[in-house]
Write an enzyme that holds these catalytic residues in place. Structure first.
Site, PDB file in Angstrom:
ATOM      1  N   ASN A   1       0.449   9.766   5.310  1.00 26.23           N
ATOM      2  CA  ASN A   1      -0.889   9.808   4.742  1.00 26.23           C
ATOM      3  C   ASN A   1      -1.424  11.235   4.765  1.00 26.23           C
ATOM      4  OD1 ASN A   1      -3.342   9.150   3.715  1.00 26.23           O
ATOM      5  ND2 ASN A   1      -4.052   7.961   5.458  1.00 26.23           N
TER       6      ASN A   1
ATOM      7  N   ASP B   1       0.865  -1.165   0.000  1.00 27.86           N
ATOM      8  CA  ASP B   1       0.000   0.000   0.000  1.00 27.86           C
ATOM      9  C   ASP B   1       0.911   1.228   0.000  1.00 27.86           C
ATOM     10  OD1 ASP B   1      -2.491   1.520   0.427  1.00 27.86           O
ATOM     11  OD2 ASP B   1      -1.635   1.902   2.402  1.00 27.86           O
TER      12      ASP B   1
ATOM     13  N   LYS C   1      -9.498  -1.862  -3.095  1.00 25.75           N
ATOM     14  CA  LYS C   1      -9.373  -2.730  -1.922  1.00 25.75           C
ATOM     15  C   LYS C   1     -10.502  -2.438  -0.937  1.00 25.75           C
ATOM     16  CE  LYS C   1      -5.222  -1.107  -1.448  1.00 25.75           C
ATOM     17  NZ  LYS C   1      -3.907  -0.723  -0.895  1.00 25.75           N
TER      18      LYS C   1
ATOM     19  N   THR D   1      -2.557   0.618  -4.723  1.00 21.29           N
ATOM     20  CA  THR D   1      -3.069   1.742  -3.952  1.00 21.29           C
ATOM     21  C   THR D   1      -4.438   2.207  -4.438  1.00 21.29           C
ATOM     22  OG1 THR D   1      -2.624   4.063  -3.337  1.00 21.29           O
ATOM     23  CG2 THR D   1      -1.721   3.298  -5.428  1.00 21.29           C
ATOM     24  N   ASN D   2      -5.354   2.426  -3.499  1.00 20.51           N
ATOM     25  CA  ASN D   2      -6.635   3.067  -3.796  1.00 20.51           C
ATOM     26  C   ASN D   2      -6.404   4.565  -3.948  1.00 20.51           C
ATOM     27  OD1 ASN D   2      -7.908   0.598  -3.480  1.00 20.51           O
ATOM     28  ND2 ASN D   2      -8.703   1.047  -1.440  1.00 20.51           N
TER      29      ASN D   2
ATOM     30  N   CYS E   1      -6.227   2.024  -8.192  1.00 20.85           N
ATOM     31  CA  CYS E   1      -7.664   2.085  -8.452  1.00 20.85           C
ATOM     32  C   CYS E   1      -8.079   3.555  -8.388  1.00 20.85           C
ATOM     33  CB  CYS E   1      -8.443   1.272  -7.424  1.00 20.85           C
ATOM     34  SG  CYS E   1     -10.232   1.551  -7.518  1.00 20.85           S
TER      35      CYS E   1
ATOM     36  N   CYS F   1     -16.311  -0.803  -7.884  1.00 23.60           N
ATOM     37  CA  CYS F   1     -15.457  -1.530  -8.812  1.00 23.60           C
ATOM     38  C   CYS F   1     -14.869  -2.765  -8.122  1.00 23.60           C
ATOM     39  CB  CYS F   1     -14.325  -0.627  -9.306  1.00 23.60           C
ATOM     40  SG  CYS F   1     -13.213  -0.109  -7.971  1.00 23.60           S
TER      41      CYS F   1
ATOM     42  N   ASP G   1      -0.117   5.177   0.684  1.00 25.43           N
ATOM     43  CA  ASP G   1      -0.368   6.216   1.689  1.00 25.43           C
ATOM     44  C   ASP G   1      -0.588   5.598   3.065  1.00 25.43           C
ATOM     45  OD1 ASP G   1      -0.675   8.622  -0.232  1.00 25.43           O
ATOM     46  OD2 ASP G   1      -2.017   7.103  -1.060  1.00 25.43           O
TER      47      ASP G   1
ATOM     48  N   HIS H   1     -11.115   4.722  -8.847  1.00 23.57           N
ATOM     49  CA  HIS H   1     -12.567   4.829  -8.701  1.00 23.57           C
ATOM     50  C   HIS H   1     -12.982   5.270  -7.294  1.00 23.57           C
ATOM     51  CE1 HIS H   1     -11.834   1.511 -11.740  1.00 23.57           C
ATOM     52  NE2 HIS H   1     -12.344   2.502 -12.451  1.00 23.57           N
TER      53      HIS H   1
ATOM     54  N   HIS I   1      -4.362  13.522   3.075  1.00 23.37           N
ATOM     55  CA  HIS I   1      -5.647  13.291   2.418  1.00 23.37           C
ATOM     56  C   HIS I   1      -5.623  13.809   0.992  1.00 23.37           C
ATOM     57  CE1 HIS I   1      -9.725  11.997   2.561  1.00 23.37           C
ATOM     58  NE2 HIS I   1     -10.246  13.205   2.372  1.00 23.37           N
TER      59      HIS I   1
END
Length: 239
Positions: A90, A82, A175, A124-125, A163, A171, A84, A165, A92
Site C-alpha cells: 500500500n 481489493d 466501498k 478497488t477504491n 471507483c 457515490c 492496495d 470518486h 499512498h
C-alpha cells in the site's frame, strides 16, 4: 494571412517543417527561409489521408457484424480482490509502476483460488484519481505492472472494477458501497453465496456483507495465503 511568409519573416525559424506528399523544392516559402540561413523539411505521409478513401473504409467496416464478446472466465464462483494493501504493498496514491510490489503469498494464494475454479477480479477504491493525484493511464500502468509480476504464477485477472470518486462525492461504488460488487456479480452471473471478497480494510468486509457475499479481512494472523486456503477449503466442503 493565407500564407506563412509574414510570420516566417517575423520569427526567422531555424527549421521550417511542413507535412505533405510533396518535395522541399515545391515549397513556396523555402526560398524565404533559406535566404536567412534557415532550412526546410517535409514530413512524409505514412498513411491514407484521402477523405473519400476514409469514407469508403467506414462503409466497408459497417458491413461487418460485431462478434460476441468472449465469456471465457466470466462465470462464478468468484473471488473479488481489493488491490492496495491486499495484493500489492500500500503506497499512498500509487501512480509509479516501478513501486508495485506483490505482498507475500499473493501469487501462490491466487493460484490456489484459480485452481479451485474461482474467477478472479479486482475491486478497488481509487480516490487519488478523483482528487487529481494521478490519471486513468497511471492507474492502468500500475495494474499492468502488477499483472506482469503475477504472470509467472499463471494468474488470470478477469476484470478490474474501480471507483475513481473522492469520499466527498458520496457515490454508490466506493466501498463500503456495493455497486462494484453488484456489477461483478451480474457480469460473472454469480450468486452472492458463491462470491468471496478479500480485503485489508473493514470497508471491504462491510461492502461484501451488504451485498450478501462473504468478506474476509486480512490481518497478520490471517495473511493472504491463509485467506485463500480458507476459501478453497470452504469450497471443497460446499461441494
Amino acid at each position: 494571412d493565407t500564407r506563412p511568409a509574414p510570420l516566417i519573416e517575423l520569427l526567422h525559424p531555424d527549421v521550417y517543417i511542413k507535412g505533405g506528399d510533396y518535395q522541399v523544392s515545391q515549397l513556396k516559402s523555402a526560398p524565404l527561409v533559406e535566404a536567412y540561413g534557415g532550412s526546410c523539411a517535409v514530413i512524409p505521409v505514412n498513411h491514407e489521408i484521402s477523405t473519400s478513401a476514409i469514407v469508403k473504409r467506414i462503409q466497408e467496416l459497417s458491413l461487418y457484424a460485431a462478434p460476441d464478446k468472449p465469456v471465457r472466465g466470466l462465470s462464478g464462483p468468484l473471488v473479488l480482490l481489493d488491490r492496495d494493501g491486499t495484493l500489492i504493498e500500500n503506497n499512498h496514491f500509487l501512480k509509479d509502476p516501478a513501486k508495485v510490489k506483490l505482498l507475500p503469498g499473493v501469487g501462490a494464494g491466487l493460484r490456489a483460488l484459480q485452481d479451485a475454479g474461482f474467477s478472479l477480479a479486482v475491486i478497488t477504491n481509487q480516490q487519488g484519481m478523483g482528487l487529481g493525484y494521478f490519471d486513468y493511464e497511471s492507474f492502468v500502468a500500475v495494474n499492468s505492472a502488477m499483472l506482469r509480476q503475477l504472470a509467472p504464477y499463471g494468474i488470470q485477472i478477469a476484470r478490474f472494477y474501480f471507483c475513481p470518486h473522492s469520499l466527498a462525492e458520496q457515490c454508490e461504488c466506493r466501498k463500503p458501497g456495493t455497486r462494484m460488487i453488484e456489477r461483478a456479480l451480474a457480469d460473472f452471473h454469480c450468486k452472492p453465496d458463491d462470491c468471496f471478497v478479500i480485503g485489508d480494510a473493514p470497508s471491504d468486509v462491510e461492502a461484501a456483507e451488504a451485498a450478501g457475499c462473504t468478506g474476509i479481512l486480512l490481518s497478520p494472523e490471517r495473511p493472504f495465503l491463509a485467506a485463500a486456503e480458507h476459501i478453497t477449503a470452504a469450497a471443497v466442503l460446499a461441494r
